[in-house]
Design an enzyme around this catalytic site. Structure first.
Site, PDB file in Angstrom:
ATOM      1  N   ALA A 113     -39.174   2.141  60.072  1.00 14.62           N
ATOM      2  CA  ALA A 113     -38.024   1.240  59.921  1.00 14.62           C
ATOM      3  C   ALA A 113     -37.885   0.415  61.194  1.00 14.62           C
ATOM      4  CB  ALA A 113     -36.752   2.042  59.690  1.00 14.62           C
ATOM      5  N   LYS A 114     -37.095  -0.587  61.157  1.00 14.16           N
ATOM      6  CA  LYS A 114     -36.759  -1.337  62.373  1.00 14.16           C
ATOM      7  C   LYS A 114     -35.434  -2.039  62.131  1.00 14.16           C
ATOM      8  CE  LYS A 114     -38.690  -2.078  66.389  1.00 14.16           C
ATOM      9  NZ  LYS A 114     -39.601  -1.156  67.117  1.00 14.16           N
TER      10      LYS A 114
END
Ligand code: NAD
Length: 424
Positions: A113-114
Site C-alpha cells: 500500500a502507499k
C-alpha cells in the site's frame, strides 16, 4: 501473449508506467495466466479524501489525501505515507505496487500500500501538520488497522507523524494499538535498528553483488547520490566494509574526493549545517547530475525517482548500480544499461531492508516484547542475503536481469497465493 502491450518509449515516464513495463515483462516470462495478471495489475482499493484543516491564522484549508491498497493477498497491506506537494494518485499507485513486490521478494507476510497528502510540510507549523495528520487518520478509520493496513514514514514524514497516527488511531479504538503504524519513536514501540535498516540492506545486497562480480570491496570505489537516511547509512556501512566512497551528493550538489570521503565527518558536518552538505570542506563541489557519470565500481542512487534515464544511461561509467531509492531508473533506460553490461540490483530488492525491520517492529509490538539490535541486524542481514541469492538464481536460470528476476520471484509468489485463496 495478447495482454502484453508494446514497450513505452518516451522521453519521460511516470513511475506507474515504469512499474507496469517491468511487471508485463516478468509476467510474460512466467507465462502468468491472464486472469491473475489482471488481478495484480489493478490496485484493490484507491481512497481519495478531502480534509478541511484549521490553519494557525484561523483560516480553513482543504487538503487532498490518498491511500492506495495495491494488494493484500499475502497479508495486511504495508506502505509509507508521503507528504509532498507533487504527490499524485499515479505516483501513489506505483509506490503501492512496488510495496507488494518488495514484501514478496523478501518473503514478508504483507501486501502493498502507499499513502500521500498533497501539502508542503516545510511551509506548515508543527500544529498544522499535527491537525492534518490526525484528520488523515480519522478519514482512513476504515482503511488502517494492525491486521488490515499499516502505514509507515516516507518522504516528508517521520517518527513524529507516526506517533500522532498511532495516538489518533488508539484514541478512536479506545485502546493503545502500537502495531497500527511502524517507524515510531523507540519509546512508543519503535524498533532498534530501523533508522539504518534500509542503508544496511543496501550494503548487504551491494556486497552480495560484488562477490558475484568479483569486485573486491577493499579496492572498490563507490558513488552515492542522496545523503539522507538511506544514502548516509549506506555510505557509512560501505566505508566500514572497506569501500572508498569517492563522491556523495544531496539537494545542494555533488561532493567529490578521489582519496575517499570520511563519511563520519560528512554526517557530522550535515547534522551541524542545517541538514545539508553545502560548503562541505573535505571535497570538491560538482554539479549533482554529473555525479552519476563519475567512473566507479558501484553507483548507489539513494535520492529520487527517475534520475537514470535514456539521456544519461549510455554515459554511466560503473559496473554495478544498487537502487537505494525507489524507482531511480526509468524503464526506458533498462535496455541501454543491460547492453552496456552494468548489473543493477533493483529497488524492490536493494531497499527492502527498511520494510523488513518495519515488519520486525510490528512483530515486536504484537508480542509486547523488544528485541536487541544485534538480533534485528542478524535476522535482516539473513533475509537480505537469501533474497539476493534467490533473485540471482532466477536471473541465471532464465537469463534475465536481476530486476526482472526480482519481479518474477514476487509475482510468482503472489500468483500462487492467489490461486490458493481464489476469487469470487
Ligand atoms: P531523505 O529525505 O532522508 O533523504 C533524501 C536525500 O536526497 C537528501 O539528502 C536530499 O538532499 C537528497 N536529494 C534530494 N533531491 C536531490 C537531488 N536532486 N540530487 C541529489 N540529492 C537529492 O530520504 P530517504 O529516506 O533517504 O529516502 C531516499 C529514497 O529511498 C527515496 O526514494 C525513498 O522512497 C527510498 N526509500 C527509503 C526508505 C527508508 O527506510 N527511508 C526505504 C525504502 C526506500
Amino acid at each position: 501473449m495478447s495482454y502484453i502491450e508494446p514497450a513505452p518509449i518516451k522521453d519521460k515516464e511516470n513511475p506507474f508506467e515504469s512499474m507496469m513495463f517491468r511487471f508485463r515483462i516478468a509476467s510474460q516470462i512466467l507465462g502468468l495466466n491472464e486472469e491473475i495478471y489482471n488481478v495484480l495489475k489493478s490496485p484493490d482499493k484507491q481512497v481519495i479524501v478531502s480534509m478541511p484543516v484549521t490553519m494557525d491564522d484561523g483560516s480553513i484549508r482543504v487538503f487532498e489525501g490518498y491511500r492506495v491498497i495495491h494488494s493484500n493477498i499475502l497479508g495486511p497491506s504495508k506502505g509509507g505515507v508521503r507528504y509532498d506537494n507533487n504527490v499524485t494518485l499515479d505516483e501513489v499507485k506505483a509506490l503501492a505496487a512496488w510495496m507488494t513486490w518488495k514484501c514478496a521478494v523478501v518473503d514478508i507476510p504483507y501486501g502493498g500500500a502507499k499513502g500521500g497528502i498533497k501539502c508542503n510540510p516545510r511551509q506548515m507549523s508543527a500544529g498544522e501538520i499535527e491537525r492534518l495528520t490526525r484528520a488523515y487518520v480519522i478519514a482512513m478509520a476504515n482503511v488502517f488497522g494492525p491486521d488490515r493496513d499499516i502505514p509507515a514514514p516516507d518522504m516528508g514524514t517521520g517518527q513524529r507523524e507516526m506517533a500522532w497516527m498511532m495516538d489518533q488511531y488508539s484514541r478512536q479504538a479506545g485502546i493503545t494499538v502500537s502495531g497500527v503504524v511502524t517507524g515510531k519513536p523507540i519509546i512508543l514501540g519503535g524498533s532498534l535498528g530501523r533508522m539504518e535498516a534500509t542503508g544496511r540492506g543496501v550494503m548487504i545486497t551491494t556486497l552480495s553483488a560484488m562477490e558475484k562480480l568479483k569486485i573486491n570491496p577493499y579496492q572498490s570505489r563507490c558513488v552515492i547520490q542522496g545523503f539522507g537516511n538511506v544514502g548516509s547509512h549506506a555510505a557509512l556501512l560501505m566505508e566500514e566494509r572497506g569501500a572508498k566512497v569517492i563522491a556523495i551528493s544531496d539537494i545542494t550538489g555533488g561532493y567529490v574526493n578521489e582519496n575517499g570521503i570520511d563519511i563520519e565527518n560528512a554526517i557530522n558536518y550535515r547534522n551541524n549545517n542545517g541538514g545539508t552538505l553545502e560548503g562541505f570542506p573535505e571535497a570538491d563541489k560538482i554539479n549533482g547530475d554529473d555525479l552519476l557519470l563519475i567512473e566507479c565500481d558501484v553507483l548507489i542512487p539513494a535520492a529520487l525517482e527517475d534520475v537514470i534515464t535514456i539521456h544519461n544511461a549510455g554515459r554511466l561509467r560503473t559496473k554495478l548500480i544498487v537502487e537505494g531509492a525507489n524507482g531511480p531508473t526509468a524503464a526506458n533506460a533498462d535496455e541501454i544499461i543491460e547492453r552496456n553490461g552494468i548489473v543493477v540490483v533493483p529497488d524492490i530488492l536493494a531497499n527492502a531492508g527498511g520494510v523488513t525491520v518495519s515488519y520486525f517492529e510490528w512483530v515486536q509490538n504484537r508480542l509486547g516484547y523488544k528485541w536487541t539490535k544485534e538480533r534485528i541486524s542478524r535476522r535482516s542481514d539473513r533475509i537480505m542475503k537469501s533474497s539476493f541469492t534467490q533473485v540471482y538464481d532466477i536471473a541465471q536460470k532464465y537469463n534475465v536481469s536481476l530486476r526482472i528476476a526480482a519481479y518474477m520471484l514476487a509475482i510468482d509468489k503472489i500468483a500462487k497465493a492467489y490461486s490458493h485463496r481464489g476469487g469470487f
